[in-house]
Design an enzyme around this catalytic site. Structure first.
Site, PDB file in Angstrom:
ATOM      1  N   ASN A  12      -3.500  15.483  11.391  1.00 23.30           N
ATOM      2  CA  ASN A  12      -4.749  16.435  11.217  1.00 23.30           C
ATOM      3  C   ASN A  12      -5.441  16.354  12.424  1.00 23.30           C
ATOM      4  OD1 ASN A  12      -6.699  18.034  10.427  1.00 23.30           O
ATOM      5  ND2 ASN A  12      -7.298  16.670   9.071  1.00 23.30           N
ATOM      6  N   TRP A  13      -5.295  17.369  13.395  1.00 16.51           N
ATOM      7  CA  TRP A  13      -5.892  17.404  14.718  1.00 16.51           C
ATOM      8  C   TRP A  13      -7.459  17.727  14.574  1.00 16.51           C
ATOM      9  CZ3 TRP A  13      -2.101  20.082  18.665  1.00 16.51           C
ATOM     10  CH2 TRP A  13      -1.202  19.011  18.732  1.00 16.51           C
ATOM     11  N   LYS A  14      -7.891  18.365  13.327  1.00 14.84           N
ATOM     12  CA  LYS A  14      -9.194  18.800  13.207  1.00 14.84           C
ATOM     13  C   LYS A  14      -9.672  19.597  14.225  1.00 14.84           C
ATOM     14  CE  LYS A  14      -9.861  14.474  10.359  1.00 14.84           C
ATOM     15  NZ  LYS A  14     -10.722  13.579   9.994  1.00 14.84           N
ATOM     16  N   GLU A 101     -13.385  17.145   4.550  1.00 14.94           N
ATOM     17  CA  GLU A 101     -14.585  17.825   5.344  1.00 14.94           C
ATOM     18  C   GLU A 101     -14.561  19.403   5.019  1.00 14.94           C
ATOM     19  OE1 GLU A 101     -12.432  16.576   9.338  1.00 14.94           O
ATOM     20  OE2 GLU A 101     -13.217  14.517   8.621  1.00 14.94           O
ATOM     21  N   GLU A 169      -7.126  10.405   0.027  1.00 11.98           N
ATOM     22  CA  GLU A 169      -7.786   9.943   1.141  1.00 11.98           C
ATOM     23  C   GLU A 169      -9.206   9.598   0.885  1.00 11.98           C
ATOM     24  OE1 GLU A 169      -6.504  11.759   5.216  1.00 11.98           O
ATOM     25  OE2 GLU A 169      -7.882  13.243   3.994  1.00 11.98           O
ATOM     26  N   GLY A 175     -12.021   8.338   9.308  1.00  9.71           N
ATOM     27  CA  GLY A 175     -12.743   8.172  10.345  1.00  9.71           C
ATOM     28  C   GLY A 175     -13.696   6.939  10.581  1.00  9.71           C
ATOM     29  N   SER A 215      -8.271   6.369   8.379  1.00 11.90           N
ATOM     30  CA  SER A 215      -8.054   5.398   9.348  1.00 11.90           C
ATOM     31  C   SER A 215      -6.840   4.615   9.169  1.00 11.90           C
ATOM     32  CB  SER A 215      -9.286   4.421   8.948  1.00 11.90           C
ATOM     33  OG  SER A 215     -10.549   4.921   9.249  1.00 11.90           O
ATOM     34  N   GLY A 236      -5.582  11.324  10.940  1.00  7.49           N
ATOM     35  CA  GLY A 236      -6.713  11.867  11.793  1.00  7.49           C
ATOM     36  C   GLY A 236      -6.519  11.297  13.245  1.00  7.49           C
ATOM     37  N   GLY A 237      -7.420  10.679  13.543  1.00 11.46           N
ATOM     38  CA  GLY A 237      -7.815  10.236  14.899  1.00 11.46           C
ATOM     39  C   GLY A 237      -6.466   9.653  15.757  1.00 11.46           C
TER      40      GLY A 237
HETATM   41  P1  PGA Z   1      -8.810   9.383  10.296  1.00 14.30           P
HETATM   42  O1  PGA Z   1      -8.729  10.998   9.235  1.00 14.30           O
HETATM   43  O2  PGA Z   1      -7.266   9.109  10.092  1.00 14.30           O
HETATM   44  O3  PGA Z   1      -9.415   9.825  11.377  1.00 14.30           O
HETATM   45  O4  PGA Z   1      -9.610   8.598   9.247  1.00 14.30           O
HETATM   46  C1  PGA Z   1      -7.784  11.145   8.422  1.00 14.30           C
HETATM   47  C2  PGA Z   1      -8.001  12.636   7.838  1.00 14.30           C
HETATM   48  O5  PGA Z   1      -9.267  13.066   7.798  1.00 14.30           O
HETATM   49  O6  PGA Z   1      -7.242  13.211   7.369  1.00 14.30           O
END
Ligand code: PGA
Length: 254
Positions: A12-14, A101, A169, A175, A215, A236-237
């Protein structure tokens, strides 16, 4: 992990990266590092403006492209929205629904359900995020998960639910660098299957792919995968660094 289900890794590149050029570079980097016949399904979810270009960069679909959200509506006066029909017209087959989010911006359980139904009506795979804000000793967070599962599956048939991916999640892990332990993840996997069995039946529940997010990094992916018993990860990150993302992909194929 359930027998014979292919693991799924979603990046997920957000709201990243900033430019189309950077998006293409990252995508191609990941695609090149992906082994051709690796027994894993890998999907990245870039921001909307990059989707069409990235789809063209993986014509054989080795690296799939998903949307980060979509509208439950077909068309009409919904400024800024993108529909399932628009996405499928580009060949997009996966969509993340109900990310925390988005929920923080006002997306309700009802909205999530309508989006799931819209995705299924277009033969898309909704990757539906659920998760508690905090954990408490008494385990009331399990009620949160059950409520979210019941809401998202409203009106979804037993046949359709097998097309849905559930992404557990925990919000406190997104994050933050804090992850659930492999035991927590396994316990939640069993709980989700139990709730789905109550809503549907055992067979249908077993067909639903359940992935973990929050994370996930190269150094914890292996233990979360082997000890957590889930069918993959939502990242994510770490999905923004090709090397890290690929190392997470490898952790589920070894
Ligand atoms: P993260 O994000 O790996 O940066 O914690 C996960 C996500 O929001 O899907």
């Amino acid at each position: 992990m359930k027998n014979n289900s292919t693991p799924l890794i979603v990046g997920n590149w957000k709201l990243n990266p900033e430019t189309s050029a950077a998006a293409k570079t990252l995508f191609v980097d990941v695609r090149k590092k992906l082994k051709k016949d690796a027994p894993v399904q890998v999907v990245v979810a870039p921001p909307f403006p990059f989707i069409a270009d990235l789809m063209r960069l993986s014509p054989a679909g080795r690296l799939l492209v998903a949307a980060q959200t979509m509208s439950a509506e077909r068309s009409g006066a919904f400024t800024g929205e993108v529909s399932a029909g628009m996405l499928t017209s580009f060949g997009v087959r996966h969509v993340i629904v109900g990310h925390s989010e988005r929920r923080a911006l006002g997306e309700t359980d009802g909205d999530v359900n309508r989006k799931v139904l819209a995705a299924l009506a277009h033969k898309m795979t909704p990757i539906v995020c659920i998760g508690e804000t905090e954990r408490d000793e008494r385990g009331t967070f399990f009620n949160v998960i059950e409520t979210q599962l019941r809401a998202l599956s409203e009106g979804v048939t037993a046949k359709q639910i097998s097309q849905v991916v559930i992404a557990y999640e925990p919000i406190w892990a997104i994050g933050t660098g804090r992850t659930a332990t492999a035991e927590d993840v396994q316990e939640m996997q069993l709980f989700i299957v139990t709730v789905l069995t109550k809503i549907y039946d055992r067979l249908a529940a077993k067909r639903v792919r359940i992935i973990y997010g929050g994370s996930v990094k190269p150094d914890n992916a292996q233990i979360l995968h082997s000890g957590g018993g889930m069918d993959g990860f939502l990242v994510g990150g770490a999905s923004l660094v090709a090397e890290d993302f690929i190392s997470i992909v490898r952790s589920v194929t070894q």
